[in-house]
Motif scaffolding. Structure first.
Motif, PDB file in Angstrom:
ATOM      1  N   ARG A 131     -18.448 -62.764 -21.658  1.00  0.00           N
ATOM      2  CA  ARG A 131     -18.601 -63.059 -23.084  1.00  0.00           C
ATOM      3  C   ARG A 131     -17.227 -63.259 -23.716  1.00  0.00           C
ATOM      4  N   PHE A 132     -16.312 -62.309 -23.469  1.00  0.00           N
ATOM      5  CA  PHE A 132     -14.965 -62.419 -24.052  1.00  0.00           C
ATOM      6  C   PHE A 132     -14.311 -63.729 -23.642  1.00  0.00           C
ATOM      7  N   ARG A 133     -14.448 -64.064 -22.369  1.00  0.00           N
ATOM      8  CA  ARG A 133     -13.743 -65.244 -21.885  1.00  0.00           C
ATOM      9  C   ARG A 133     -14.392 -66.537 -22.365  1.00  0.00           C
ATOM     10  N   SER A 134     -15.622 -66.455 -22.870  1.00  0.00           N
ATOM     11  CA  SER A 134     -16.246 -67.672 -23.403  1.00  0.00           C
ATOM     12  C   SER A 134     -16.063 -67.774 -24.915  1.00  0.00           C
ATOM     13  N   LEU A 135     -15.370 -66.806 -25.503  1.00  0.00           N
ATOM     14  CA  LEU A 135     -15.142 -66.837 -26.953  1.00  0.00           C
ATOM     15  C   LEU A 135     -13.792 -67.480 -27.271  1.00  0.00           C
ATOM     16  N   PRO A 136     -13.705 -68.090 -28.465  1.00  0.00           N
ATOM     17  CA  PRO A 136     -12.427 -68.728 -28.835  1.00  0.00           C
ATOM     18  C   PRO A 136     -11.402 -67.687 -29.279  1.00  0.00           C
ATOM     19  N   THR A 147     -22.562 -73.600 -12.161  1.00  0.00           N
ATOM     20  CA  THR A 147     -22.562 -74.733 -13.082  1.00  0.00           C
ATOM     21  C   THR A 147     -22.349 -74.249 -14.515  1.00  0.00           C
ATOM     22  N   VAL A 148     -23.083 -73.215 -14.893  1.00  0.00           N
ATOM     23  CA  VAL A 148     -22.946 -72.682 -16.251  1.00  0.00           C
ATOM     24  C   VAL A 148     -21.526 -72.164 -16.471  1.00  0.00           C
ATOM     25  N   ARG A 149     -20.962 -71.506 -15.465  1.00  0.00           N
ATOM     26  CA  ARG A 149     -19.625 -70.942 -15.624  1.00  0.00           C
ATOM     27  C   ARG A 149     -18.565 -72.029 -15.794  1.00  0.00           C
ATOM     28  N   VAL A 150     -18.758 -73.145 -15.122  1.00  0.00           N
ATOM     29  CA  VAL A 150     -17.815 -74.249 -15.295  1.00  0.00           C
ATOM     30  C   VAL A 150     -17.957 -74.821 -16.713  1.00  0.00           C
ATOM     31  N   LEU A 151     -19.193 -75.015 -17.144  1.00  0.00           N
ATOM     32  CA  LEU A 151     -19.423 -75.654 -18.441  1.00  0.00           C
ATOM     33  C   LEU A 151     -19.024 -74.753 -19.602  1.00  0.00           C
ATOM     34  N   THR A 152     -18.991 -73.433 -19.382  1.00  0.00           N
ATOM     35  CA  THR A 152     -18.608 -72.518 -20.458  1.00  0.00           C
ATOM     36  C   THR A 152     -17.146 -72.081 -20.334  1.00  0.00           C
ATOM     37  N   THR A 153     -16.370 -72.811 -19.557  1.00  0.00           N
ATOM     38  CA  THR A 153     -14.918 -72.602 -19.393  1.00  0.00           C
ATOM     39  C   THR A 153     -14.565 -71.317 -18.646  1.00  0.00           C
ATOM     40  N   LEU A 154     -15.525 -70.695 -18.004  1.00  0.00           N
ATOM     41  CA  LEU A 154     -15.213 -69.453 -17.286  1.00  0.00           C
ATOM     42  C   LEU A 154     -14.633 -69.732 -15.907  1.00  0.00           C
ATOM     43  N   LEU A 155     -14.852 -70.933 -15.425  1.00  0.00           N
ATOM     44  CA  LEU A 155     -14.464 -71.260 -14.060  1.00  0.00           C
ATOM     45  C   LEU A 155     -13.909 -72.675 -14.053  1.00  0.00           C
ATOM     46  N   THR A 156     -12.816 -72.866 -13.319  1.00  0.00           N
ATOM     47  CA  THR A 156     -12.239 -74.203 -13.217  1.00  0.00           C
ATOM     48  C   THR A 156     -12.787 -74.871 -11.960  1.00  0.00           C
ATOM     49  N   PRO A 157     -13.375 -76.053 -12.110  1.00  0.00           N
ATOM     50  CA  PRO A 157     -13.914 -76.719 -10.914  1.00  0.00           C
ATOM     51  C   PRO A 157     -12.779 -77.268 -10.054  1.00  0.00           C
ATOM     52  N   ASP A 158     -13.044 -77.431  -8.756  1.00  0.00           N
ATOM     53  CA  ASP A 158     -12.043 -78.039  -7.871  1.00  0.00           C
ATOM     54  C   ASP A 158     -11.878 -79.519  -8.206  1.00  0.00           C
ATOM     55  N   SER A 159     -12.986 -80.167  -8.524  1.00  0.00           N
ATOM     56  CA  SER A 159     -12.897 -81.551  -8.983  1.00  0.00           C
ATOM     57  C   SER A 159     -14.101 -81.862  -9.848  1.00  0.00           C
ATOM     58  N   GLY A 160     -14.042 -83.022 -10.479  1.00  0.00           N
ATOM     59  CA  GLY A 160     -15.099 -83.415 -11.399  1.00  0.00           C
ATOM     60  C   GLY A 160     -14.662 -83.167 -12.822  1.00  0.00           C
ATOM     61  N   ARG A 161     -15.443 -83.680 -13.770  1.00  0.00           N
ATOM     62  CA  ARG A 161     -15.114 -83.470 -15.171  1.00  0.00           C
ATOM     63  C   ARG A 161     -16.368 -83.111 -15.942  1.00  0.00           C
ATOM     64  N   ALA A 162     -16.166 -82.488 -17.092  1.00  0.00           N
ATOM     65  CA  ALA A 162     -17.306 -82.104 -17.914  1.00  0.00           C
ATOM     66  C   ALA A 162     -16.897 -82.073 -19.372  1.00  0.00           C
ATOM     67  N   THR A 163     -17.821 -82.497 -20.235  1.00  0.00           N
ATOM     68  CA  THR A 163     -17.589 -82.346 -21.671  1.00  0.00           C
ATOM     69  C   THR A 163     -18.767 -81.593 -22.268  1.00  0.00           C
ATOM     70  N   VAL A 164     -18.429 -80.752 -23.246  1.00  0.00           N
ATOM     71  CA  VAL A 164     -19.444 -80.003 -23.976  1.00  0.00           C
ATOM     72  C   VAL A 164     -19.167 -80.205 -25.460  1.00  0.00           C
ATOM     73  N   ALA A 165     -20.185 -80.613 -26.200  1.00  0.00           N
ATOM     74  CA  ALA A 165     -20.046 -80.921 -27.627  1.00  0.00           C
ATOM     75  C   ALA A 165     -18.919 -81.932 -27.865  1.00  0.00           C
ATOM     76  N   GLY A 166     -18.715 -82.806 -26.898  1.00  0.00           N
ATOM     77  CA  GLY A 166     -17.702 -83.850 -27.050  1.00  0.00           C
ATOM     78  C   GLY A 166     -16.304 -83.446 -26.605  1.00  0.00           C
TER      79      GLY A 166
END
Lengths: 349, 288
Positions: free
Chosen positions: B117-122, A46-65
């Motif tokens: 860390r790198f991949r979560s940085l802009p 979950t954290v990896r999806v929300l921090t852009t490290l992982l692309t989910p198969d489906s669903g959506r998420a927003t962080v800070a808008g």
């Protein structure tokens, strides 16, 4: 209040394993969400999806808008991530690590430099600032990692099991930092295996297991959901268990649960402390000697067991927390608590 | 020893990271930040650089004194001729063998939490890899300098002047840089640093030996000779011999052997374009 983190129907599979199976969550701005669950429940995914490290198969998420899939760079500018494994370069010094992160957040060199100094002082790393991070202790590395996540002082923070593996003193110190951050207005999503930690730090708690959210609410709501308080009595003399059971039956409409092996009797109660005093007086009047007595409030571990049928934690580190919610545990109740924990696990298998 | 000293007040108000520079400027900036990180690491782990130096020096001495005298160059078996002939091959081999280090380094990075860390940085998406390849280029350059000194000691000479010699060295380094992108892709494709070390090395043997580097191609079977003539590696070696004015320049009719400088440039740029694209794509989709 606007939600700083929103996730809807997140699904992620790795081969056969459904790591996330439709996770929904939202974190109002300025609050802390505790994501609670055992190993492999889907917390880190979950954290990896929300921090852009992982692309989910489906669903959506927003962080800070910002949508994590459509505007990942905007999300990255707004977040700090402190992971389960201290994400620092161990051959770089503490200072070099922080400066590098600052520059990669696109700060100017001079700004990154002064920010690094500020954080080193704040996290009590100034003395070790110019030593390679591999010479740091576990607690120091964790602090450096957290400092790295705070370089731009992001409005939204993710901490993946921030205190796993830390000794109690370092854990408490980290809790203080986290509370300070939240007091300053940071929105935080925190994953943990420690029920105590979620109870202590989080406004809201989500319990996940097998990639699904199985419960949500405040710590109090979750505890209320599990049932109220209980009185637990450990009788000294095995011969008197029968008599003690009769006594306790007078205080409970729902019967008495008896564990002969540990000489432990438990009844659900509503009267709280006042009732506890009455129980003690009554037992005393009948001449029943007791080794331990306590008012036991449900812990989040109870919540977990009642929801999933198994403990939240692994066998090696759950004995103490599951035994005692009232602070009454004498030394010799430790084994009883472990016995109870063991039963819970056997049921789960 | 506590982490909090609340008396120093707030950690500073909540702020967003500065606006990204965007485009090429950010790409260059971020790559240089990462390159510096890798150079600091090299400085702190000097073994890597030292062993990187020992191997090519050993190759020079082994080839020069073991094979020198038994391989005919331009019809002569004079060991001095062979040593002059050999050097361009050793230089090119050295820059390409350095890629095994890139494979292992990147594979190791990918197993560490730091990559999250790198991949979560802009930051620029390709910068982690570009920074690595730049740092590797610095190391390769250092190795080249040492190797040139050793080569001069065993009797190798420059016959066409310094500018052409520098051009030759430039082509060698460009080839080495191009190859680090292949190394990067390998490093991203295997699961462990150990696998990367061997996977990063194995393919280099046929590549560097089926070439004009260590023996004239005229002695090879015809089909192998064609492969050697069109081997990107051979073009750079041939360019080196032509520019240094060393003996043993291939007389083959193959286009790369007739126009080695252009062929070398063409191959290196092509490798960079193709493998950089693949490696960056792989990095983006990698899940540490």
């Amino acid at each position: 209040m606007q939600d700083a983190i929103v996730a809807e129907g997140l699904v992620k599979t790795f081969g056969e394993v459904r790591a996330l199976d439709g996770v929904d969550l939202n974190v109002p701005t300025g609050t802390v969400l505790g994501l609670l669950g055992p190993n492999g429940a889907g917390k880190t995914t979950t954290v990896r999806v929300l921090t852009t490290l992982l692309t989910p198969d489906s669903g959506r998420a927003t962080v800070a808008g910002y949508d994590v899939l459509k505007h990942p760079d905007e999300v990255r500018r707004s977040i700090g991530l402190s992971g389960q494994f201290a994400a620092v370069d161990e051959y770089l010094t503490g200072r070099e690590n922080l400066q590098m992160v600052g520059e990669l957040y696109q700060m100017r060199g001079s700004a990154a430099k002064s920010r690094a100094q500020e954080l080193l002082e704040w996290f009590n790393l100034a003395e070790a600032a110019d030593r390679p991070a591999k010479t740091y202790s576990g607690g120091m590395r964790r602090r450096l990692d957290l400092a790295a996540a705070l370089v731009v002082r992001p409005p939204v923070m993710f901490m993946d099991e921030p205190t796993t593996g830390l000794d109690p003193r370092n854990r408490l110190a980290l809790w203080e930092v986290i509370q300070k951050l939240v007091a300053d207005g940071t929105t935080l999503l925190l994953t943990t295996q420690y029920l105590e930690e979620a109870d202590h730090l989080a406004h809201d708690i989500i319990v996940v297991d097998h990639g699904k959210v199985i419960a949500r609410g405040t710590a109090d709501q979750l505890k209320a959901q599990t049932g109220g308080e209980r009185v637990e009595v450990v009788v000294h003399d095995r011969e008197l268990i029968g008599t003690a059971t009769e006594v306790l039956r007078g205080f409970s409409r729902d019967g008495v649960s008896v564990d002969k092996h540990t000489r432990r009797l438990t009844i659900p109660v509503q009267g709280g402390a006042k009732l506890l005093a009455e129980v003690i007086r009554e037992l005393d009047a009948r001449g029943i000697e007791i080794d331990d007595i306590g008012l036991r409030r449900p812990t989040l571990d109870d919540v977990f067991i009642s929801l999933t049928g198994h403990h939240a934690e692994d066998a090696d580190d759950d004995g103490d927390e599951s035994g005692d919610g009232s602070g009454s545990a004498a030394e010799d109740t430790g084994s009883a608590a472990e016995g109870a924990a063991q039963t819970g696990k056997d049921d789960a298998r | 020893m506590t982490a909090t000293d609340t008396s120093t007040g707030t950690i500073a108000p909540t702020t967003l990271a500065p606006k990204p520079r965007g485009g090429l400027a950010q790409s260059v900036h971020d790559s240089l930040v990462i390159a510096r990180r890798n150079l600091i690491r090299m400085k702190r782990i000097p073994e890597i650089v030292v062993f990187g130096l020992i191997q090519p020096v050993m190759f020079v001495l082994l080839f020069a004194y073991v094979f020198g005298g038994s391989i005919a160059v331009d019809g002569s078996t004079d060991p001095k001729m062979f040593r002059e002939f050999l050097m361009a091959g050793i230089f090119a081999q050295t820059v390409t063998f350095a890629t095994a280090g890139s494979s292992a380094g990147i594979a190791e990075d990918m197993t560490k939490g730091l990559i999250d860390r790198f991949r979560s940085l802009p930051m620029d998406r390709g910068a982690v890899l570009t920074g690595r390849t730049i740092a590797d280029l610095v190391q390769t350059t250092l190795t080249m300098v040492v190797l040139i000194i050793v080569a001069l000691m065993v009797g190798w000479r420059i016959h066409n002047g310094i500018p052409k010699a520098l051009a030759a060295i430039g082509l060698m380094l460009l080839l080495g840089y191009a190859f680090t992108w292949i190394g990067a892709l390998i490093g991203l494709s295997v699961r462990t640093p150990e696998a990367a070390t061997s996977a990063g090395l194995i393919w280099l043997f046929p590549l560097t030996f089926v070439s004009n580097a260590f023996a004239p191609t005229s002695g090879m079977p015809t089909w192998l000779q064609h492969i050697a003539d069109w081997n990107p590696f051979s073009a750079t070696v041939q360019a080196g011999r032509v520019l240094f004015g060393n003996p043993g320049v291939s007389q083959s009719d193959a286009w790369p052997m007739q126009h080695p400088v252009w062929a070398s440039l063409f191959w290196s740029v092509l490798i960079i374009v193709v493998f950089r694209t693949l490696a960056v794509r792989k990095y983006r989709s990698a899940t540490a």
